[in-house]
Design an enzyme around this catalytic site. Structure first.
Site, PDB file in Angstrom:
ATOM      1  CG  ASN A 180     -79.406  69.743 -10.579  1.00  0.00           C
ATOM      2  OD1 ASN A 180     -79.775  70.362  -9.590  1.00  0.00           O
ATOM      3  ND2 ASN A 180     -79.320  68.425 -10.610  1.00  0.00           N
ATOM      4  CG  HIS A 204     -83.650  76.853 -11.901  1.00  0.00           C
ATOM      5  ND1 HIS A 204     -83.540  76.035 -10.803  1.00  0.00           N
ATOM      6  CD2 HIS A 204     -84.865  77.448 -11.810  1.00  0.00           C
ATOM      7  CE1 HIS A 204     -84.646  76.134 -10.072  1.00  0.00           C
ATOM      8  NE2 HIS A 204     -85.457  76.983 -10.662  1.00  0.00           N
ATOM      9  CB  SER A 223     -85.074  68.463  -5.269  1.00  0.00           C
ATOM     10  OG  SER A 223     -85.518  69.800  -5.024  1.00  0.00           O
ATOM     11  CG  ASN A 273     -83.767  65.198  -0.808  1.00  0.00           C
ATOM     12  OD1 ASN A 273     -82.923  65.506  -1.639  1.00  0.00           O
ATOM     13  ND2 ASN A 273     -83.927  65.871   0.319  1.00  0.00           N
ATOM     14  CB  ILE A 274     -79.928  62.505   1.863  1.00  0.00           C
ATOM     15  CG1 ILE A 274     -79.527  61.285   1.031  1.00  0.00           C
ATOM     16  CG2 ILE A 274     -79.340  62.408   3.267  1.00  0.00           C
ATOM     17  CD1 ILE A 274     -78.044  61.194   0.724  1.00  0.00           C
ATOM     18  N   GLY A 275     -82.619  63.700   3.775  1.00  0.00           N
ATOM     19  CA  GLY A 275     -83.068  64.836   4.577  1.00  0.00           C
ATOM     20  C   GLY A 275     -84.480  65.256   4.216  1.00  0.00           C
TER      21      GLY A 275
END
Length: 292
Positions: free
Chosen positions: A124, A141, A241, A266-268
């Protein structure tokens, strides 16, 4: 160490079931067994602070709009792309820079203070881990709170640049249409046309946020440094992530090669699901506080 129990902002958090007690126990065991935990975070840890992400199903930027983040080559090559980027960033900055860390950021800071967390790598650019007080950390990043000159390398704070923008554009006004990740907002070409962008105060060069834009690469030195921190670690936790971006995914591949246990919160789905020791489909800010 106290963790403030501010109520999370769930506008950009995908729906998910409450933490399963069995899974909480499994994560507890994972963390307890680890002496030098390597943590990698992504946009999903900041959505509870009210910052949208790109990839969440149904509510991420890619699902809601056809807009895409600026590409590195376009920013460097094209003056109107820079003008558009900075105008939108100027409008979005007051709100974006005011976001505060949530429970998950504070828990990871506490783990560091307790000597449990060996190193934190965040993908992030929102500075929320820094605001939370994390120190053993790499911003993979970069960070939108810093700006540098592509010509001479001179650096300045993004808040300082905001004052230069205001001085150059005393009468320029724009109403934003919705907010995107990374401090971006949506403006029309018409709104952007008269926006003035300052040059570097030292050499007159091109100013760019200290972040890795899409299409650009993370420096070799930074990658090597993170690999060294991973080599000192005994397990890896991925929080918030999907690991779709290779710059982060490579460290999970390295962890797998070293046969480190890997847990994912992580959701998903994520790119690591098939080789992780543990996968939990919960909110970071809801599950991490349950781990002692």
């Amino acid at each position: 160490h106290s963790v403030s129990r501010t109520s999370p902002n769930l506008a950009f958090v995908p729906a998910c079931p409450p933490p399963d007690p069995v899974e909480v126990e499994e994560l507890q065991r994972f963390v307890s067994n680890s002496k030098r935990l390597f943590v990698m975070t992504g946009a999903g840890i900041s959505t509870e602070s009210g910052i949208p992400d790109y990839r969440s199903e149904g509510i991420g930027l890619y699902a809601r709009t056809d807009r895409r983040p600026v590409q590195h080559a376009e920013f460097v090559r094209n003056a109107s792309a820079r003008q558009r980027y900075w105008a939108r960033n100027f409008v979005g900055w007051p709100q974006f820079s005011s976001h505060q860390p949530n429970t998950a950021h504070l828990i990871l800071r506490d783990w560091e203070k307790l000597g449990k967390l060996h190193w934190l790598v965040t993908q992030n650019v929102d500075a929320l881990h820094t605001k939370a007080g994390s120190q053993r950390m790499t911003e993979l990043h970069g960070c939108t709170h810093r700006v540098f000159c592509l010509g001479c390398g001179d650096q300045m704070l993004r808040s300082e640049l905001q004052e230069h923008f205001e001085a150059l554009n005393p009468t320029w006004k724009a109403e934003a249409f919705g907010v995107a990740p990374d401090g971006d907002v949506f403006l029309t070409d018409e709104q952007v046309r008269d926006f003035q962008v300052p040059a570097c105060r030292k050499c007159g060069g091109m100013l760019k946020p200290d972040v890795t834009f899409f299409g650009d690469t993370v420096s070799r030195e930074k990658v090597d440094f993170v690999h060294q921190r991973l080599a000192e670690s005994d397990s890896m936790l991925v929080a918030g992530s999907s690991m779709q971006v290779y710059s982060g995914y490579r460290f999970a591949l390295a962890a797998r090669e070293k046969q480190l246990p890997i847990a994912i919160l992580n959701i998903g789905p994520t790119r690591l699901d098939h080789f992780a020791s543990l996968k939990l489909n919960s909110r970071c800010g809801e599950l991490l506080p349950l781990i002692v």
